[in-house]
Scaffold this motif. Sequence first.
Motif, PDB file in Angstrom:
ATOM      1  N   VAL A  32       0.843  -1.199   0.000  1.00  0.00           N
ATOM      2  CA  VAL A  32       0.000   0.000   0.000  1.00  0.00           C
ATOM      3  C   VAL A  32       0.877   1.248   0.000  1.00  0.00           C
ATOM      4  N   CYS A  33       1.865   1.267   0.850  1.00  0.00           N
ATOM      5  CA  CYS A  33       2.806   2.383   0.888  1.00  0.00           C
ATOM      6  C   CYS A  33       3.521   2.512  -0.455  1.00  0.00           C
ATOM      7  N   SER A  34       3.932   1.396  -1.012  1.00  0.00           N
ATOM      8  CA  SER A  34       4.616   1.418  -2.309  1.00  0.00           C
ATOM      9  C   SER A  34       3.728   1.990  -3.402  1.00  0.00           C
ATOM     10  N   ASN A  92      -7.672   9.792  -9.371  1.00  0.00           N
ATOM     11  CA  ASN A  92      -8.392   8.536  -9.575  1.00  0.00           C
ATOM     12  C   ASN A  92      -7.615   7.348  -9.024  1.00  0.00           C
ATOM     13  N   GLY A  93      -6.298   7.361  -9.196  1.00  0.00           N
ATOM     14  CA  GLY A  93      -5.464   6.304  -8.631  1.00  0.00           C
ATOM     15  C   GLY A  93      -5.535   6.271  -7.119  1.00  0.00           C
ATOM     16  N   SER A  98      -7.503   4.025  -1.997  1.00  0.00           N
ATOM     17  CA  SER A  98      -8.212   4.255  -0.731  1.00  0.00           C
ATOM     18  C   SER A  98      -9.478   3.405  -0.644  1.00  0.00           C
ATOM     19  N   HIS A  99     -10.090   3.098  -1.771  1.00  0.00           N
ATOM     20  CA  HIS A  99     -11.274   2.236  -1.775  1.00  0.00           C
ATOM     21  C   HIS A  99     -10.890   0.782  -1.465  1.00  0.00           C
ATOM     22  N   ASN A 100      -9.830   0.313  -2.117  1.00  0.00           N
ATOM     23  CA  ASN A 100      -9.411  -1.077  -1.944  1.00  0.00           C
ATOM     24  C   ASN A 100      -8.656  -1.336  -0.643  1.00  0.00           C
ATOM     25  N   TYR A 101      -8.066  -0.306  -0.082  1.00  0.00           N
ATOM     26  CA  TYR A 101      -7.272  -0.448   1.149  1.00  0.00           C
ATOM     27  C   TYR A 101      -7.703   0.612   2.160  1.00  0.00           C
ATOM     28  N   SER A 102      -8.998   0.674   2.418  1.00  0.00           N
ATOM     29  CA  SER A 102      -9.560   1.733   3.263  1.00  0.00           C
ATOM     30  C   SER A 102      -9.071   1.697   4.707  1.00  0.00           C
ATOM     31  N   ASP A 103      -8.534   0.566   5.149  1.00  0.00           N
ATOM     32  CA  ASP A 103      -7.974   0.504   6.500  1.00  0.00           C
ATOM     33  C   ASP A 103      -6.626   1.214   6.584  1.00  0.00           C
TER      34      ASP A 103
END
Length: 108
Positions: A32-34, A92-93, A98-103
Motif C-alpha cells: 500500500v505504501c509502495s 483517480n489512482g 483508498s477504496h481497496n485499502y480503506s484501512d
Amino acid sequence: MIKAKIIRNNNNIVKFEIRGHADAGEYGSDIVCSAVSALTISIVNGLDLVVNVHPKVTSDDLNGGLMIVEIPKIIDHDKQIMANALLDTFENGLKDISHNYSDYVKLQ
C-alpha cells in the motif's frame, strides 16, 4: 494510516498532501505504501518532465511519510490541459487505492 488531501481551485488541483504511513506490511514490503509512493512520485515527475510545470515539493526525507506538492499557476492553456489530465489520473489512482485499502489510506 496514510491521509491524502487534494485541494482544488476553479476545478484545478492546486495542491495535494500525503501524510503518514500505511503500516500494511513490514518496511520494504508494504504494497500500500509502495503504491501511494509510486503514484505520488510519478505525478511530480510527470508534471516536471512531461508538462514542464515545476511543482514545489516539501518532503520529510529523514522520516518519510510526508509529501506536500504545490502546483504553480499555469498560464499556458495546453499545459493546463496536460497538467489536469495527469492530476485527475493521480486523483483517480488515489481513490482506487483508498477504496481497496480503506484501512490504510484515507482520501479527503
